[in-house]
Write a protein that holds these residues in place. Sequence first.
Motif, mmCIF file in Angstrom:
data_model
loop_
_atom_site.group_PDB
_atom_site.id
_atom_site.type_symbol
_atom_site.label_atom_id
_atom_site.label_comp_id
_atom_site.label_asym_id
_atom_site.label_seq_id
_atom_site.Cartn_x
_atom_site.Cartn_y
_atom_site.Cartn_z
ATOM 1 N N ALA A 120 36.749 20.291 59.053
ATOM 2 C CA ALA A 120 37.342 21.322 59.902
ATOM 3 C C ALA A 120 37.208 20.947 61.374
ATOM 4 O O ALA A 120 36.165 20.461 61.814
ATOM 5 C CB ALA A 120 36.670 22.665 59.634
ATOM 6 N N SER A 121 38.262 21.168 62.119
ATOM 7 C CA SER A 121 38.249 20.901 63.558
ATOM 8 C C SER A 121 37.827 22.174 64.277
ATOM 9 O O SER A 121 38.466 23.214 64.141
ATOM 10 C CB SER A 121 39.632 20.454 64.031
ATOM 11 N N ARG A 139 42.147 24.049 62.262
ATOM 12 C CA ARG A 139 41.681 24.063 63.653
ATOM 13 C C ARG A 139 41.149 25.460 63.968
ATOM 14 O O ARG A 139 41.858 26.452 63.805
ATOM 15 C CB ARG A 139 42.830 23.715 64.604
ATOM 16 N N TYR A 140 39.893 25.519 64.405
ATOM 17 C CA TYR A 140 39.264 26.791 64.738
ATOM 18 C C TYR A 140 38.734 26.733 66.167
ATOM 19 O O TYR A 140 38.088 25.754 66.564
ATOM 20 C CB TYR A 140 38.102 27.100 63.800
ATOM 21 N N VAL A 141 38.983 27.798 66.918
ATOM 22 C CA VAL A 141 38.374 27.968 68.236
ATOM 23 C C VAL A 141 37.567 29.263 68.207
ATOM 24 O O VAL A 141 38.112 30.332 67.900
ATOM 25 C CB VAL A 141 39.423 28.045 69.358
ATOM 26 N N PHE A 142 36.299 29.173 68.496
ATOM 27 C CA PHE A 142 35.439 30.355 68.587
ATOM 28 C C PHE A 142 35.265 30.712 70.060
ATOM 29 O O PHE A 142 34.870 29.867 70.869
ATOM 30 C CB PHE A 142 34.088 30.088 67.932
ATOM 31 N N ARG A 150 37.219 17.233 65.086
ATOM 32 C CA ARG A 150 37.117 17.237 63.629
ATOM 33 C C ARG A 150 35.663 17.004 63.223
ATOM 34 O O ARG A 150 35.013 16.064 63.695
ATOM 35 C CB ARG A 150 38.016 16.150 63.039
ATOM 36 N N GLY A 151 35.159 17.874 62.366
ATOM 37 C CA GLY A 151 33.771 17.781 61.952
ATOM 38 C C GLY A 151 32.794 18.252 63.022
ATOM 39 O O GLY A 151 31.619 17.895 62.982
ATOM 40 N N ASP A 191 46.619 13.774 50.578
ATOM 41 C CA ASP A 191 45.161 13.770 50.631
ATOM 42 C C ASP A 191 44.666 15.197 50.874
ATOM 43 O O ASP A 191 44.984 15.795 51.903
ATOM 44 C CB ASP A 191 44.676 12.858 51.761
ATOM 45 N N PRO A 192 43.901 15.794 49.950
ATOM 46 C CA PRO A 192 43.444 17.170 50.134
ATOM 47 C C PRO A 192 42.583 17.329 51.368
ATOM 48 O O PRO A 192 42.529 18.394 51.962
ATOM 49 C CB PRO A 192 42.647 17.469 48.854
ATOM 50 N N GLN A 193 41.870 16.271 51.782
ATOM 51 C CA GLN A 193 41.040 16.373 52.982
ATOM 52 C C GLN A 193 41.914 16.611 54.213
ATOM 53 O O GLN A 193 41.526 17.335 55.128
ATOM 54 C CB GLN A 193 40.227 15.096 53.168
ATOM 55 N N VAL A 194 43.111 16.003 54.225
ATOM 56 C CA VAL A 194 44.010 16.178 55.359
ATOM 57 C C VAL A 194 44.719 17.523 55.290
ATOM 58 O O VAL A 194 44.799 18.269 56.259
ATOM 59 C CB VAL A 194 45.046 15.026 55.410
#
Length: 358
Positions: free
Chosen positions: A64-65, A25-28, A89-90, A17-20
């Motif tokens: 995106a998480s 995971r991003y942390v700002f 996520r999202g 699944d391309p969505q998976v």
Amino acid sequence: MVVLLLFLFFSYSYSIDPQVSNNKRYVFILDASGSMSEKWDGKTRMAVAKEKLIQVLSGLPKDASVGLVAYGNRIAGCQSARLYHPIQRGGASVVSQKLATIVPAGSTPIAQTLQVVGEYLLNDQIETEIIFISDGVESCEGDPKSVLYNWRQSGKKFRLQILGIDIDPKGEEDLKRLSILGEGNYFPLKGPEDYDRSFRKIFSHLQTTETNGNFTNIPLTLPIDSSLPTTPNTGKIQIVNILPYEDGSENGYIVNYEYSATQPTEYMIQFYLYPADEKHRSFPIPPLRERRMGDLVSQKIELKLGKEGKGKFVVPLPPGKRMKSSLELWDMTGVPKIIALSEEKPIHDKSNFDRNEK
């Protein structure tokens, strides 16, 4: 047989699944220390950082998480790092919403901030991209390099990208070393336009829509986080009385207070003690803002639950000192924010108190 295995391998690869597979995971990490309120090309450094971050967040994939950590934000001392949004996520739109209420004031505890990130947001399963925006280096005697080293030793998977706002050469060297330890890059920001160039490199794996080299697709309105109150919280806080006490050789005062607010949530009461004469040589307290840290003799904190309550602070005082005190009421829901400030009250040593009573 080899052909069959290759066929099965490629068939399996393309069936993911391309969505998976595209989920990241991003942390700002946002520097919300006092220096972020300085002017930078007509705006404050904080205003530019928020604007650019919201542009980036709006261009991330919906799956995106995203998480948010910041330090400063009007919390005094070197323990101001807070997790403002866990990796969800999202979660980009909620992070954008929480960015809007962050106000620059405080120190730069980078090591303590990284410890918060490592404890709550990193794991040894999936790599997390950390995007750290700062206009300064560690100011709280912490060791950020040691924190990153310990992450690697414990198997944490991460990459650290650092954007440094108008940093001096020595500071840049420090931040570059951190980015190298984090297997990322250091991006010097000498002007607001450097944000776009830096983000294009960091997010080169995404096909973000661009116009004239700038990130676009900025939302005009942000979705409302249903977990946050829809009506503003208001409150009051006051010093009820200040009573002298003696405990053996120690003299001091008990400052009794009470507060009330409109919402039943968690509150932080901050007590400030500062010289009575110092105020004439310093800036006055702005509306709903903390006193400059250089004026403080003492600061104490209590956490309370519920929309009303009372408490006390015990304050030892050296003899002969003339002091003033004040209290702040903070709403700890979401991004901590101050909602009430008490009147200033004088505190004197016991001999002055006795003379005033006569």
